[in-house]
Design a protein around this motif. Structure first.
Motif, PDB file in Angstrom:
ATOM      1  N   PHE A 155       0.859  -1.190   0.000  1.00 20.23           N
ATOM      2  CA  PHE A 155       0.000   0.000   0.000  1.00 20.23           C
ATOM      3  C   PHE A 155       0.895   1.239   0.000  1.00 20.23           C
ATOM      4  CE2 PHE A 155      -2.829  -3.202   1.790  1.00 20.23           C
ATOM      5  CZ  PHE A 155      -4.035  -2.917   1.169  1.00 20.23           C
ATOM      6  N   HIS A 215       1.098   5.627  -1.489  1.00 18.34           N
ATOM      7  CA  HIS A 215       0.489   6.751  -2.199  1.00 18.34           C
ATOM      8  C   HIS A 215       1.600   7.721  -2.589  1.00 18.34           C
ATOM      9  CE1 HIS A 215      -2.771   9.262  -3.606  1.00 18.34           C
ATOM     10  NE2 HIS A 215      -2.123  10.304  -3.101  1.00 18.34           N
ATOM     11  N   ASP A 260      -9.575   8.491  -4.213  1.00 23.17           N
ATOM     12  CA  ASP A 260      -9.418   7.062  -4.509  1.00 23.17           C
ATOM     13  C   ASP A 260      -9.908   6.167  -3.370  1.00 23.17           C
ATOM     14  OD1 ASP A 260      -8.313   7.599  -6.944  1.00 23.17           O
ATOM     15  OD2 ASP A 260      -6.237   7.243  -6.334  1.00 23.17           O
ATOM     16  N   LEU A 298     -10.939   2.392  -4.234  1.00 20.78           N
ATOM     17  CA  LEU A 298      -9.704   1.651  -4.471  1.00 20.78           C
ATOM     18  C   LEU A 298      -8.958   1.223  -3.207  1.00 20.78           C
ATOM     19  CD1 LEU A 298      -8.261   3.783  -7.427  1.00 20.78           C
ATOM     20  CD2 LEU A 298      -9.575   1.661  -7.555  1.00 20.78           C
ATOM     21  N   VAL A 299      -9.261   1.834  -2.080  1.00 20.39           N
ATOM     22  CA  VAL A 299      -8.457   1.588  -0.878  1.00 20.39           C
ATOM     23  C   VAL A 299      -9.251   0.867   0.206  1.00 20.39           C
ATOM     24  CG1 VAL A 299      -7.052   2.650   0.937  1.00 20.39           C
ATOM     25  CG2 VAL A 299      -7.074   3.649  -1.360  1.00 20.39           C
ATOM     26  N   LYS A 348      -9.855  -2.946   0.091  1.00 18.20           N
ATOM     27  CA  LYS A 348      -8.616  -3.715   0.200  1.00 18.20           C
ATOM     28  C   LYS A 348      -8.153  -3.790   1.658  1.00 18.20           C
ATOM     29  CE  LYS A 348      -7.764  -4.495  -4.258  1.00 18.20           C
ATOM     30  NZ  LYS A 348      -6.628  -3.859  -4.917  1.00 18.20           N
ATOM     31  N   PHE A 387       1.209   6.804   2.702  1.00 20.61           N
ATOM     32  CA  PHE A 387      -0.066   6.093   2.791  1.00 20.61           C
ATOM     33  C   PHE A 387      -0.582   6.119   4.222  1.00 20.61           C
ATOM     34  CE2 PHE A 387      -2.788   2.464   3.517  1.00 20.61           C
ATOM     35  CZ  PHE A 387      -3.624   2.470   2.417  1.00 20.61           C
ATOM     36  N   ASN A 415      -0.171  -5.676  -5.520  1.00 20.16           N
ATOM     37  CA  ASN A 415      -0.456  -4.250  -5.395  1.00 20.16           C
ATOM     38  C   ASN A 415      -1.781  -4.065  -4.660  1.00 20.16           C
ATOM     39  OD1 ASN A 415      -0.755  -1.465  -5.746  1.00 20.16           O
ATOM     40  ND2 ASN A 415      -1.674  -1.724  -7.766  1.00 20.16           N
ATOM     41  N   TYR A 452      -2.537  -0.994  -3.274  1.00 22.61           N
ATOM     42  CA  TYR A 452      -2.898   0.329  -3.809  1.00 22.61           C
ATOM     43  C   TYR A 452      -1.608   1.119  -3.991  1.00 22.61           C
ATOM     44  CZ  TYR A 452      -4.365   5.225  -3.843  1.00 22.61           C
ATOM     45  OH  TYR A 452      -4.529   6.547  -4.174  1.00 22.61           O
ATOM     46  N   GLY A 453      -1.481   1.779  -5.128  1.00 18.46           N
ATOM     47  CA  GLY A 453      -0.416   2.752  -5.333  1.00 18.46           C
ATOM     48  C   GLY A 453       0.949   2.182  -5.644  1.00 18.46           C
ATOM     49  N   ASP A 498      -3.352  -7.129  -8.594  1.00 19.49           N
ATOM     50  CA  ASP A 498      -3.961  -6.442  -7.453  1.00 19.49           C
ATOM     51  C   ASP A 498      -4.952  -7.360  -6.739  1.00 19.49           C
ATOM     52  OD1 ASP A 498      -6.024  -6.549  -9.250  1.00 19.49           O
ATOM     53  OD2 ASP A 498      -6.400  -4.385  -9.296  1.00 19.49           O
TER      54      ASP A 498
END
Length: 331
Positions: free
Chosen positions: A9, A11, A42, A46-47, A50, A72, A206, A208-209, A215
């Motif tokens: 994770f 960002h 996001d 997207l986060v 997860k 992150f 992955n 995120y980021g 993923d």
């Protein structure tokens, strides 16, 4: 066969453009507000889901292996304090296993071993703000590995390192065993993305980021041993040595290393940044070190190479202006 996945994770932090006329005017380098807003935009899609998957795995005692970059963690704490507290509880009780890496998920090692060492140290120090536990296992950005990476990571107190399985370096041996680093003080290596026909397999994901191709977080992943136990398997000096003189990266990473280093502008930027670090490493402020690391973020380097020729050049010039801005403070 035991299966392990290391979930990443991150960002990225956006570096502002700096014109030649603004050099030396003490402008802030990082666009914090835009970076934070991008994270917020996001988060829901997207986060959040997860992270909930990781927490569910922790509740089911599947001991997920997770790397969280410092940006992150900062943005997560600002945006959803309760979720951050849930994660902290699971980390501090050992139900989420932290994996160490570079603070800003950068390619600092491709710039300078000194900068890389500083970023690894910064990550360990920065985790104190969020967790009581410290990671014992290290994986570099893109699983980048060579003998010098192992030397630096070992000296900083890590118990073991994840490297990329490469058939040529394995010389016919399979990846599912413990290897020794080719360093003055050898320590244990586990290999990711290998065949692992008998013992274990480690995949890189992955969350995120990051730029790993997959993923997919496998909620059904299971293993009989915690990954730390694998590092302790037969700790004799008879392990095969995994010797890697030039950096290897994971085949699961979206781009090859030359995509970040072979463009003449990329080479010039990395060389100038390395010169700055080598010349002023005892004087550089924490903020200047941070900026140098951010200039080595994968996305930042790619913008020089993969945008239009004009945009890539403008991006390069701005980056070089930041390096000039830094150097003026120490002359």
């Amino acid at each position: 066969m035991d299966n392990y996945q290391i979930i990443h994770f991150n960002h990225p932090l956006e570096v502002k453009r700096l014109s030649f006329l603004d050099i030396g005017k003490n402008h802030s380098a990082i666009n914090e507000l835009k970076s934070q807003q991008d994270f917020v935009n996001d988060f829901a899609d997207l986060v959040h889901s997860k992270l909930k998957t990781v927490l569910k795995m922790a509740d089911e005692r599947k001991m997920p292996l997770v790397f969280f970059s410092l940006p992150f963690l900062k943005f997560l704490k600002q945006h959803d304090t309760n979720l951050m507290l849930e994660i902290k509880k699971q980390v501090d009780t050992g139900k989420i296993q932290l994996v160490g890496s570079c603070a800003y998920h950068s390619f600092s090692y491709l710039c300078s071993p000194l900068l890389f060492k500083k970023e690894v140290e910064l990550y360990l120090d920065g985790l104190n703000e969020y967790f009581e536990k410290k990671p014992g296992i290290f994986i570099n950005t893109a699983c980048l590995y060579d003998d010098q990476v192992a030397e630096i990571v070992n000296a900083l107190g890590y118990q073991g390192i994840i490297a990329t399985a490469n058939p040529w370096h394995l010389a016919g041996k399979h990846s599912g065993q413990v290897y020794k680093s080719n360093t003055a003080q050898p320590f244990n290596i586990l290999l990711s993305n290998g065949d692992g026909p008998d013992n274990f397999q480690i995949s890189l994901v992955n969350g995120y980021g990051s730029a790993y191709n997959s993923d997919f977080i496998d909620k059904g992943v299971s293993n009989n041993k915690q990954i730390q136990e694998l590092f302790m398997l037969d700790s004799s000096d008879e392990h095969s040595v995994y010797a890697v003189s030039l950096p290897l990266s994971s085949p699961s990473w979206e781009h090859k290393i030359p995509d970040y280093t072979n463009n003449p502008l990329q080479k010039a930027l990395l060389k100038q940044a390395a010169n700055l670090v080598n010349q002023f490493h005892e004087k550089l402020s924490d903020e200047d070190y941070k900026l140098l690391m951010l200039l080595c973020q994968p996305d930042h380097l790619l913008q020089i190479n993969q945008t239009s020729k004009e945009e890539g050049y403008d991006h390069f010039i701005s980056s070089m202006n930041w390096l000039t801005d830094i150097s003026l403070r120490y002359k």
